[in-house]
Design a protein around this motif. Structure first.
Motif, PDB file in Angstrom:
ATOM      1  N   ILE A   1       0.842  -1.191   0.000  1.00 14.03           N
ATOM      2  CA  ILE A   1       0.000   0.000   0.000  1.00 14.03           C
ATOM      3  C   ILE A   1       0.881   1.246   0.000  1.00 14.03           C
ATOM      4  O   ILE A   1       1.994   1.240   0.529  1.00 14.03           O
ATOM      5  CB  ILE A   1      -0.943   0.029   1.230  1.00 14.03           C
ATOM      6  CG1 ILE A   1      -1.989   1.123   1.071  1.00 14.03           C
ATOM      7  CG2 ILE A   1      -0.152   0.205   2.508  1.00 14.03           C
ATOM      8  CD1 ILE A   1      -3.054   1.115   2.137  1.00 14.03           C
ATOM      9  N   THR A   2       0.365   2.312  -0.623  1.00 17.01           N
ATOM     10  CA  THR A   2       0.960   3.645  -0.539  1.00 17.01           C
ATOM     11  C   THR A   2       0.021   4.495   0.296  1.00 17.01           C
ATOM     12  O   THR A   2      -1.161   4.631  -0.021  1.00 17.01           O
ATOM     13  CB  THR A   2       1.143   4.260  -1.934  1.00 17.01           C
ATOM     14  OG1 THR A   2       2.030   3.424  -2.700  1.00 17.01           O
ATOM     15  CG2 THR A   2       1.738   5.664  -1.840  1.00 17.01           C
ATOM     16  N   LEU A   3       0.534   5.077   1.382  1.00 17.02           N
ATOM     17  CA  LEU A   3      -0.320   5.790   2.325  1.00 17.02           C
ATOM     18  C   LEU A   3      -0.707   7.180   1.820  1.00 17.02           C
ATOM     19  O   LEU A   3       0.080   7.857   1.161  1.00 17.02           O
ATOM     20  CB  LEU A   3       0.371   5.926   3.677  1.00 17.02           C
ATOM     21  CG  LEU A   3       0.706   4.636   4.422  1.00 17.02           C
ATOM     22  CD1 LEU A   3       1.252   4.960   5.811  1.00 17.02           C
ATOM     23  CD2 LEU A   3      -0.511   3.733   4.528  1.00 17.02           C
ATOM     24  N   SER A   4      -1.928   7.570   2.177  1.00 20.50           N
ATOM     25  CA  SER A   4      -2.393   8.937   1.917  1.00 20.50           C
ATOM     26  C   SER A   4      -2.854   9.592   3.214  1.00 20.50           C
ATOM     27  O   SER A   4      -3.377  10.699   3.209  1.00 20.50           O
ATOM     28  CB  SER A   4      -3.549   8.918   0.902  1.00 20.50           C
ATOM     29  OG  SER A   4      -4.606   8.101   1.358  1.00 20.50           O
ATOM     30  N   SER A   5      -2.672   8.877   4.346  1.00 20.05           N
ATOM     31  CA  SER A   5      -3.013   9.419   5.658  1.00 20.05           C
ATOM     32  C   SER A   5      -2.332   8.556   6.716  1.00 20.05           C
ATOM     33  O   SER A   5      -1.787   7.488   6.411  1.00 20.05           O
ATOM     34  CB  SER A   5      -4.531   9.414   5.874  1.00 20.05           C
ATOM     35  OG  SER A   5      -5.025   8.089   5.844  1.00 20.05           O
ATOM     36  N   ASN A   6      -2.349   9.018   7.957  1.00 22.55           N
ATOM     37  CA  ASN A   6      -1.816   8.223   9.059  1.00 22.55           C
ATOM     38  C   ASN A   6      -2.678   6.982   9.258  1.00 22.55           C
ATOM     39  O   ASN A   6      -3.891   7.003   9.011  1.00 22.55           O
ATOM     40  CB  ASN A   6      -1.809   9.038  10.354  1.00 22.55           C
ATOM     41  CG  ASN A   6      -0.933  10.263  10.255  1.00 22.55           C
ATOM     42  OD1 ASN A   6       0.021  10.306   9.478  1.00 22.55           O
ATOM     43  ND2 ASN A   6      -1.238  11.274  11.053  1.00 22.55           N
ATOM     44  N   ILE A   7      -2.059   5.880   9.712  1.00 25.70           N
ATOM     45  CA  ILE A   7      -2.818   4.653   9.943  1.00 25.70           C
ATOM     46  C   ILE A   7      -2.481   4.081  11.322  1.00 25.70           C
ATOM     47  O   ILE A   7      -1.412   4.331  11.872  1.00 25.70           O
ATOM     48  CB  ILE A   7      -2.567   3.581   8.862  1.00 25.70           C
ATOM     49  CG1 ILE A   7      -1.091   3.171   8.828  1.00 25.70           C
ATOM     50  CG2 ILE A   7      -3.032   4.064   7.509  1.00 25.70           C
ATOM     51  CD1 ILE A   7      -0.826   1.988   7.920  1.00 25.70           C
TER      52      ILE A   7
ATOM     53  N   ASP B   1      12.519   5.908   9.306  1.00 25.46           N
ATOM     54  CA  ASP B   1      12.291   7.097   8.476  1.00 25.46           C
ATOM     55  C   ASP B   1      11.007   6.878   7.679  1.00 25.46           C
ATOM     56  O   ASP B   1      10.955   6.048   6.776  1.00 25.46           O
ATOM     57  CB  ASP B   1      13.486   7.308   7.534  1.00 25.46           C
ATOM     58  CG  ASP B   1      13.390   8.597   6.733  1.00 25.46           C
ATOM     59  OD1 ASP B   1      12.304   9.208   6.706  1.00 25.46           O
ATOM     60  OD2 ASP B   1      14.410   8.993   6.133  1.00 25.46           O
ATOM     61  N   TYR B   2       9.953   7.650   8.027  1.00 21.67           N
ATOM     62  CA  TYR B   2       8.658   7.460   7.385  1.00 21.67           C
ATOM     63  C   TYR B   2       8.565   8.131   6.011  1.00 21.67           C
ATOM     64  O   TYR B   2       7.500   8.128   5.405  1.00 21.67           O
ATOM     65  CB  TYR B   2       7.540   7.968   8.292  1.00 21.67           C
ATOM     66  CG  TYR B   2       7.329   7.088   9.504  1.00 21.67           C
ATOM     67  CD1 TYR B   2       6.705   5.850   9.385  1.00 21.67           C
ATOM     68  CD2 TYR B   2       7.778   7.478  10.758  1.00 21.67           C
ATOM     69  CE1 TYR B   2       6.534   5.033  10.484  1.00 21.67           C
ATOM     70  CE2 TYR B   2       7.600   6.666  11.868  1.00 21.67           C
ATOM     71  CZ  TYR B   2       6.980   5.448  11.725  1.00 21.67           C
ATOM     72  OH  TYR B   2       6.809   4.626  12.812  1.00 21.67           O
ATOM     73  N   SER B   3       9.692   8.664   5.556  1.00 23.29           N
ATOM     74  CA  SER B   3       9.725   9.175   4.184  1.00 23.29           C
ATOM     75  C   SER B   3      10.240   8.112   3.217  1.00 23.29           C
ATOM     76  O   SER B   3      10.230   8.309   2.010  1.00 23.29           O
ATOM     77  CB  SER B   3      10.611  10.427   4.102  1.00 23.29           C
ATOM     78  OG  SER B   3      11.978  10.098   4.325  1.00 23.29           O
ATOM     79  N   LYS B   4      10.681   6.983   3.758  1.00 24.79           N
ATOM     80  CA  LYS B   4      11.250   5.910   2.938  1.00 24.79           C
ATOM     81  C   LYS B   4      10.394   4.652   3.066  1.00 24.79           C
ATOM     82  O   LYS B   4       9.614   4.513   4.007  1.00 24.79           O
ATOM     83  CB  LYS B   4      12.691   5.627   3.370  1.00 24.79           C
ATOM     84  CG  LYS B   4      13.625   6.814   3.174  1.00 24.79           C
ATOM     85  CD  LYS B   4      15.036   6.476   3.637  1.00 24.79           C
ATOM     86  CE  LYS B   4      15.980   7.660   3.425  1.00 24.79           C
ATOM     87  NZ  LYS B   4      17.347   7.352   3.912  1.00 24.79           N
ATOM     88  N   PRO B   5      10.533   3.714   2.117  1.00 18.53           N
ATOM     89  CA  PRO B   5       9.732   2.479   2.158  1.00 18.53           C
ATOM     90  C   PRO B   5       9.921   1.725   3.477  1.00 18.53           C
ATOM     91  O   PRO B   5      11.009   1.707   4.061  1.00 18.53           O
ATOM     92  CB  PRO B   5      10.264   1.667   0.975  1.00 18.53           C
ATOM     93  CG  PRO B   5      10.816   2.684   0.042  1.00 18.53           C
ATOM     94  CD  PRO B   5      11.377   3.775   0.895  1.00 18.53           C
TER      95      PRO B   5
END
Length: 330
Positions: free
Chosen positions: A135-141, A182-186
């Motif tokens: 999945i690619t996120l579009s919001s916090n989960i 790092d939440y900017s990376k996979p």
């Protein structure tokens, strides 16, 4: 799978007068042989009398024959109330057989059961022995857990492109998160349901390293035949684009005092790269000198050059050691 009747047939019948109960033994032997015959008939009936696919919500079939269940699930399996309440389990090839009012089942374990690709969900259920989702996120989960039908000793892997969004977990999970995540990376999250039912499900969260397809710039050093002083000061060079040629580097290095501060100064020009050549210059205060440090010099048309300095500082307080030298690949 067919039952081999030969071991049963080879058992000798007991004669009357034997110390064992002969009649009971022979009755049991006949029962085993009759049961084997009945079971061995099932594959033949299945192959010759296939009626089609059956779903749990279909009406009960009226025709005798073989039916293949359309839906399965982890143990205990999907129930078919219209087929004698038989069940179809994940990981098995299953067939139902109807004869009159009696339903029987044939199931064969599927060899090499591979990871099942599932739709990503934030409710972890462990419905498959091994599964994976993306999945690619579009919001916090936030991940929660439903262990109603969880399979023990099962694993779910979630591959996530976070896009900077955060990921959290309910306290039911025993969570281990990479310290510098790092939440900017996979990110990869490995969920595991322990074999012991009383243990918390585990969630391990780590960054996934991306494949680096970039080609590193070539590295060179000064040919020692050109002068050891130069080579001890400039240890190696990296150029994003350069073709090595003979005597193509002009150096002017040394130490210069400015305002009472000793500055280690280096200038070099790579000739043959146009009328102005390719040049770089850097000035390092003596107090900032670090042996083996990599520096990115200033330059107007030598973008991408990096210089690694050696262990011996220049001692001359004037520019000197100007000469032409050859770069050799390293």
């Amino acid at each position: 799978m067919m039952i081999d009747k030969k071991p049963i047939q080879d058992m000798p019948n007991k004669a009357f007068g034997d110390k064992h109960f002969a009649s009971e033994f022979n009755t049991v032997k006949k029962f085993l042989l009759d049961t084997s015959d009945a079971i061995n008939e099932i594959p033949e009936m299945i192959e010759s009398d296939f009626k089609g696919i059956i779903s749990p919500t279909d009406l009960a079939p009226t025709s005798d024959g073989t039916y293949k269940p359309s839906v399965s699930s982890p143990d205990p399996g999907t129930n078919y109330p219209n087929a004698g309440n038989l069940k179809a389990r994940d990981g098995y090839s299953t067939l139902f057989y109807k004869k009159g009012s009696v339903w029987t089942k044939s199931e064969t374990k599927i060899p090499g059961d591979t990871d099942k690709v599932i739709t990503h969900a934030t409710v972890v259920k462990f419905l498959n022995k091994k599964s994976i989702s993306k999945i690619t996120l579009s919001s916090n989960i936030n991940y929660t857990y439903d262990g109603t039908l969880a399979i023990l000793d099962s694993t779910e892997v979630h591959e996530i492109i976070p896009n900077g969004y955060s990921i959290s977990f309910d306290a039911i999970f025993s969570t281990k998160i990479q310290s510098d995540i790092d939440y900017s990376k996979p990110i990869s999250i490995v969920f595991h349901k322990p074999l012991s039912a009383n243990l918390k499900p585990l969630a391990i969260v780590v960054n996934i390293s991306e494949i680096d397809n970039t080609v590193p710039p070539p590295k060179y050093k000064v040919n020692t035949a050109g002068g050891t002083t130069i080579n001890t000061w400039f240890e190696s060079f990296e150029f994003t684009s350069h073709i090595v040629g003979a005597n193509d580097c002009v150096f002017n290095i040394g130490m210069f005092n400015s305002g009472g501060v000793n500055l280690i100064v280096g200038n070099f020009t790579v000739v043959g790269q146009g009328a102005a050549g390719r040049w770089a210059r850097f000035t390092i205060p003596e107090s900032d000198w670090v042996a083996g440090q990599v520096y990115s010099p200033d330059g107007v048309n030598i973008e991408g050059v990096k210089v690694k300095v050696g262990s011996i500082k220049p001692t001359t307080l004037v520019t000197g050691n100007t000469a032409s030298f050859t770069l050799i690949p390293i």
